[in-house]
Structure formats: C-alpha cells, structure tokens
Design an enzyme around this catalytic site. Sequence first.
Site, PDB file in Angstrom:
ATOM      1  N   GLU A 154      28.489  43.294  33.154  1.00  0.00           N
ATOM      2  CA  GLU A 154      28.787  41.846  33.669  1.00  0.00           C
ATOM      3  C   GLU A 154      27.532  41.187  34.228  1.00  0.00           C
ATOM      4  OE1 GLU A 154      32.536  41.366  35.014  1.00  0.00           O
ATOM      5  OE2 GLU A 154      33.454  41.128  33.103  1.00  0.00           O
ATOM      6  N   GLU A 312      36.501  44.370  27.353  1.00  0.00           N
ATOM      7  CA  GLU A 312      37.429  44.260  28.406  1.00  0.00           C
ATOM      8  C   GLU A 312      38.545  43.367  28.171  1.00  0.00           C
ATOM      9  OE1 GLU A 312      35.997  44.145  32.438  1.00  0.00           O
ATOM     10  OE2 GLU A 312      34.449  45.519  32.144  1.00  0.00           O
TER      11      GLU A 312
END
Length: 670
Positions: A154, A312
């Site tokens: 991320e 995710e």
Amino acid sequence: MGQIAPIPRLNRLAYGGDYNPEQWPPEVWAEDLALMRAAGVNLVSVGIFSWALLEPAPGEFDFGWLDEVLDLLHDGGIRVDLATPTAVPPAWFRRAHPEARLVDHTGTILGGGGRQSFCPSSPAYARAATRITEAIATRYADHPALVLWHVHNEYGGVNALCYCPASTRAFRDWLRERYADDLAALNTAWGTSFWGQRYGDWAEIESPTTGPTTVNPAQELDFLRFSSDAHLANFRRERDILRRHTPDVPVTTNFMLANCKTLDYWRWAREVDVVANDHYLQAERADNFIELAMCADLTRSVATGRPWLLMEHSTSAVNWQPRNVAKRPGELARNSLSHVARGAESVLFFQWRAARFGAEKFHSAMLPHGGTATRIWREVVRLGADALPRLDELRGTTVVTDAAILWDWQSWWALELAWRPSVDLDYRDRVEAYYERLWRDRLTVDFAHPEQPLDRYPLVVVPSLYLTTSAAADNLHRYVDRGGTLLVSYFSGIVDAADTVHPGAHPGALRELLGLTVDEFLPLRAGETTRLDGGLVGDVWAEAIDLAGAESVLGYVDGPAAGRPAITRHTVGAGTAWYISTRLDAAALAPILTQVYAEADLAPPAGVPDGVELVRRAGATADYLIAINHTGDDTVLPATGVELITGVSCAGAVAMPAGEVRVVRLDRPT
Ligand code: GLA
C-alpha cells in the site's frame, strides 16, 4: 466480446491472503498448511512486514525461516506471492538514518513503532530497499512456489506526503524536469505574480508546509503530483530489480482504489504487470456494497479491462474504523463474489490467521481466534473449497459495461484544495451519487480518464471535473459531436492543469459544449435546499445560468437562482450534452437519468428488485449472468442455462434466495 488473457502463472481463481508465519511458532505452520488446504487456499502473500527478520543487521541476512515456509507451502501445493518487505524498514535503519524520518506538513518528525514511517525521497531508504530487494530476488528467483511479486505494501498508505529537506530537494528536481529547467515557465504556471511569490532561483522553492495562510494552490497541486511520482519511483526501482532476476514472474503492488486520494493510479497502473487492489468495506454504511462495486469497477478500469487481483479484503470486521461492524452471515461471499463479478481473478484476505498481538489483533481473519469452530471459518471454507472452484470458467471472460463515468485523481486533488467556493464541494460525493444511480438501475460502469477515447460508450457521466484540460474538453466535444450522450455535473471545466481559470465565463473549458455560461456560482448555506420544477430538491450548490444554445429542462423554483435554468440540454453535432447545476442525491437523479438513458438508447433491465446486483460477463464460448441478492427477500430472475454454484439447470427463471449469489452460464440462442 471475447476472451481476454488470464493472469499468468495463476491457473485458477486465486484464494487465500496475507500469511504472516513469522508471528507464530513453527509448530503452528503445519496446522496452517492443513487448514489452508481444507479451505481451498491456493495463493498466499508472504513476507510483507519481515524486513527486520530477514536483515537483522545492515547487510546481514537470515533467510532460514522463509526458506522453510516457502518449501512447506510448495510441498502443500500452495503458491506464493512473495513480498519485498520495504514498507517497514528495521529499527536499525531508523536509528542509523534520522534524516530519513517522515516529516508532516507542520514540520513535526513522525515517530516509529508503526509502519511506513520513512521519507519516500530518502536516498538512504532507496539504498537499503535496493539491497534487501536484490537479496530476496537472488535467493528466491528459482523457487518453484513463486508465482507473483508483491512489491512493498500500500504505497502512500500513511506516508504519502513528506516535507523533510530531502523531499524538498527532490521536489525541486521534479519541478526542474516538469518545467524543462525553465523557472519563468514555473512562475507563469504557478501564477507567482499573485501575492508577490516570484522565484528567482530553484533553491528558493519550498514544500507547501503549513503557513500563516493558504499556500499557492498550483504549488500544492504540483507537490501532490510530485509525491505520487516519488512513491512510483520507489516502486519502479524494486520492480526493475525483480524483473532482471525473474523476467517471467509478474510484479504487482496493492493499490487502494478508490479510497487512496494521494496516488494517481492511472499513472501507476501502467507500471504494474497485474493490477491488485485492497478493499475494505465501509462497514457502517447500509448500502456499502455499492461503494464496493464502485471500487471494483474502478480497479478493472485502471487495469484497462484486464483481469485484476483482489489482494486484500476482510472476512468480517476490521479494527480501524470507528465502529467495526461485523459482516452478517453470507456477506463474506456476497462481497467476495461482487469483486469476482467485476473482474477480480482472486479472493484474498488480510489475513490468514488472526494475530494474537500487535495493533491488528481485533481484525478478522480467515482463521479467527476461535479457530475452526467459528461461523467465519465455515463461510471461508464454503467459499474457497466449494463455491469458487465452480466459477473458474469466468476467468478470462469480459465484464459487459453500459456507460462510463470520468474519474481523475488530479482533478480530485485540485477540487478539494483550500479556498474553493464552498467547503461542501466533494468529489467522491458526486462520483458516488451518479455511480449509485447507475448501480440501482443495473447499468454496469467503466471509469474512464478524461482524455481517453470514449466512443464505445453510449453514455458518459462527468461528476465535478473541476480541473479539465483542453485535451479533455476537446475529447468530450468530439465524443458528443459523434453522437455520444454526455451528462455533466456542476463545478466542471473550471480550471486547467495549473489550477488557472479557463479564460472567460465559467465553465470555461465546457462552455461551448454545454451551450451556457454561469453568471455566478451560488453556493447554498449549510442545510439550505433549493426546489426545482417537478418536485426535485437540491442542496449545497446552485448557479445563475445564462443559456447560450442549450435549452432548459428543469428550472429553479426557489433559492438564489429562482426562475433560472437548473438542468439543461444542448444538442451538438449528432449528440447531446446535459448539465445538472445543483447537488441531487441518487434518488432525485432518477427522473433525469431516465430521460438521459432514453437519449443514449440505454434500456436498464426492468423488474429486478432494488438491492439485487446484476453483472453480465461475455466469453468466447459462453455468456454469464451474476446476480447478488443483497436483500432479505427471496426473489426470482429471468435466466436460462446452468447455475454454477448449485449446479441446477434453470429454464426461464433462476431462484435467488435472500442473501445468496447465483452465477448462470446462459444458454446461447441456437
Ligand atoms: C491494509 C494493510 C494490511 C492490514 C489491513 C487491515 O490493507 O495492507 O497490512 O493492515 O489494512 O485492514
């Protein structure tokens, strides 16, 4: 519509998630393997936060535990998405390089003990990240379990913007490149004759830290562009190392569409081999599945329609929202399969086993603290071992879309800078309202960059495209001229790429296309509403519109624009450009959109209950209907073919029990 190439090295829909065995004693690993197999897990992401363990001291490596884990996974038939662990540099790095610490816009040096607390432009970080990436690539290039590289984690998640001296130096270098070493060009673009800001030397330029008043918006905007590119440079550096070692293993990194505002993912998506996304449900929202669908559609769109990975999401509650509402029975499957319906070739979760310690111990997992005796585990097994393998044939088929909504990070950044006409101007609010309308009308949406070809869409929606380049304006003009139907929301076409107002009356870049001028913006007070003809009610915004070729479709009945047009329509060439000058919610948009659909020759499927999601897929040999019943009521949908999850044939109708998902391979007419 045909088949598209599936993701290389994944021969099935992938199922699994982040696996952090380093947080558990090795005795647990064998149980992990056995349970993964029981749940149908076939892909795990390993090593994401393990830099401190792999390189316990600068240049000293310990790969023993990771060797063992990868071998174990391989022996168990589970493939590995191997991470470069560069999201959390070890504590020794922080100690050795205080100059690489993250500095926020107030000048505060941010602490460690968490993650991503480093400056993205730090040369010391770049050197250290290169060393660990090289070491991992060298060691595991030939490991048979390796099918995918997961770079970092991320990017920009919590360290998107850094204002330290190294960042400022890098910002200046970036500006020299953007303005071709021409300081006069920067002075012009930034409008530095305003408030006497002229720069006579590149070294005088600073990062836009907190000042006594607002900072030059063009400077802010360039700093945001620079920051997105600074992280991208870090990604590219690691990707190139990995590609050198393993040219055939695809490289990805997990995006955060559409919730990360700070990275321009149109630029990023071109740099990855496979687009991957993390999505977390906004659990408290009753209609959160619409936001989920929007993010999935945006992910497919930045992937230019190619398959993508859901890297995710959560099996149930997360731990970082104000109230972490648990998913209800069946919601895990509905959420997962909505992503799959919209192009994901994986259902991956954060994380495999719930952590006993650390900041995320209350985050749900595939294997909860309560182990296999839990509802979540049963649903995880049902989805991974039972349902998903029956849906493999969706791989490589394309999502059938009906319309496009324009999306632009740079316009979002610009629209929400300081000192706009109203604090209630909100980019995502407008995108979501129009998306929700189309979702409820069961039209599937692609998101499009404002400068990309649009001809294949009968309808293009433009929610508050405040920053509209001339190239984008020309593109939209061409689209309408050739027969397209365009629907533009207020506060679009106002400024260029440097946040400079287009010459003349608003909305400068779109004035001719819309056939009107805005004499004045008329933002409304907090809570104030304005009534339109036909009983519609807007809030937040109104405008004093003068028609210049367009016709008024509905006018303002009261409020500051009473008696003037509120919604307009302009014929241009073979198409039409509609304009909505106030904020309408998705329900209020319905009657207008009905007219717009008719104009665009779009016929939303009729007779489907509200809350039932439909997606169509097209393949070379078969077409599919995916239906997700988000309501508490059983229903029936028209379909003829074979329902893949239950294996039941349906002739004319498929039963849709409350809360269930159905995927029908449709019979093709002979
Ligand atoms: C992000 C991160 C994960 C984890 C989850 C929790 O997506 O990538 O490491 O922290 O959030 O929701």
